[in-house]
Enzyme design. Structure first.
Site, PDB file in Angstrom:
ATOM      1  N   ALA A  77       4.504  -1.330  -6.655  1.00  7.31           N
ATOM      2  CA  ALA A  77       5.554  -1.433  -5.441  1.00  7.31           C
ATOM      3  C   ALA A  77       4.447  -1.722  -4.291  1.00  7.31           C
ATOM      4  CB  ALA A  77       6.195   0.018  -5.095  1.00  7.31           C
ATOM      5  N   TYR A 145      -3.328  -7.314   4.228  1.00 10.44           N
ATOM      6  CA  TYR A 145      -2.978  -6.925   2.764  1.00 10.44           C
ATOM      7  C   TYR A 145      -3.962  -6.760   1.938  1.00 10.44           C
ATOM      8  CZ  TYR A 145      -1.059  -7.870  -1.888  1.00 10.44           C
ATOM      9  OH  TYR A 145      -0.729  -7.602  -3.317  1.00 10.44           O
TER      10      TYR A 145
END
Length: 318
Positions: A77, A145
């Protein structure tokens, strides 16, 4: 094995779910369905060894209780919205870094000691060594990210040292294939479906990228878990090669039977933090006996075929 998969309703996670069930394992998927799709779990729902929990990784109590009785965690996830990271910088921190810490803490409370982690080749930034090996020096990070994923890697290795965990960390190139719902093939297909006569392209089209077919990715993950026996096992995953964005556009347009005018935004980067050249050295995983079955062009065509047969994903990912 009793496997707990975070993000198991997503692209890679749902394919992993199906594979583990096919191999006879028990699987529980934990997903908040922010980007995952329950339809991706239609096959899994028919298996009595499968269970699903709708929950967020920031909900520590639900996460810990849901893990009870499981033996290994596949932590897949994440917020994968790389391009728009600067629009909501806290999201990468919460959904990638803090969420990873919560997964590790839940594992510790439930006495689970094995974790496989989906990281990213983006942690190498604009690498000076190409193809880039696992021990390449890290440059200054430019992507929120990648920074959040690198922080997750560090937390995992620290838990391995401090609490006797064992980890398999996988630095992916971009993954393609069935159930793919974000990235350049998705974006280009959607744009061409709306207007086949023109295509907006971020950057100059000369960015060089590597890609990997999702089933080859899962093959390599399962092989590495079976053979990698160090406390922290780190692997690059990708193919031996790369293509330009223009190459990819050509294959996509040919598959769709269109010939659009290409309008480039300019510059060698598509967005802030974009790496114009990603090509990972995969000798380490190759030495375990793994090689991808599909090349980049074949993986792109597989992805196009999936999108053609499942155009409902565009409505779900508005």
């Amino acid at each position: 094995m009793k496997a707990f998969i975070t993000g198991g309703a997503g692209f890679i996670g749902s394919n992993l779910t199906d594979r583990l069930l096919q191999n006879g394992h028990e699987v529980r998927v934990y997903d908040n369905l922010s980007t995952g799709q329950l339809r991706f779990l239609d096959n899994a729902k028919n298996d009595e060894r499968f269970s699903f929990v709708e929950g967020d990784l920031l909900d520590e109590d639900t996460l810990s209780k849901s893990m009870e009785g499981f033996q290994m965690v596949f932590h897949f996830a994440a917020n994968a919205d790389v391009r728009f990271g600067t629009d909501h910088p806290r999201r990468d921190l919460e959904q990638n870094t803090i969420a990873t810490f919560n997964v590790l803490e839940a594992m510790r409370h439930q006495s689970i000691r094995k974790i496989a982690f989906a990281s990213t080749g983006s942690v190498y930034g604009e690498a000076e060594v190409i193809p880039t090996p696992e021990d390449a020096p890290f440059p200054i990070q430019t992507s929120l990210y990648a920074s959040s994923k690198l922080a997750g890697e560090s937390l995992i290795s620290s838990f391995c040292e401090g609490f006797d965990f064992q980890a398999w960390i996988f630095r992916f190139v971009s993954i393609l294939g069935e159930r793919y719902t974000h990235g350049h093939v998705f974006d280009f297909y959607k744009k061409l479906k709306t207007d086949p006569t023109r295509l907006e392209v971020l950057g100059n089209g000369k960015q060089r990228k590597s890609y990997l077919y999702v089933q080859d990715c899962i093959d390599s993950i399962l092989l590495a878990i079976g053979k990698g026996q160090k406390r922290v096992n780190l692997f690059n995953l990708g193919v031996d090669g790369y293509c330009t964005v223009n190459d990819s556009i050509g294959w996509i347009c040919e598959a769709l039977g269109v010939d659009p005018k290409l309008n480039y935004s300019g510059g060698e980067r598509g967005w802030v933090g974009d790496n114009p050249f990603i090509y990972l050295d995969t000798q380490k995983i190759n030495q375990l006996g793994w090689k991808p079955k599909l090349g980049i062009q074949e993986a792109i065509l597989k992805t196009i075929k999936f999108l053609r047969l499942n155009e409902w994903v565009f409505e779900e990912r508005k």
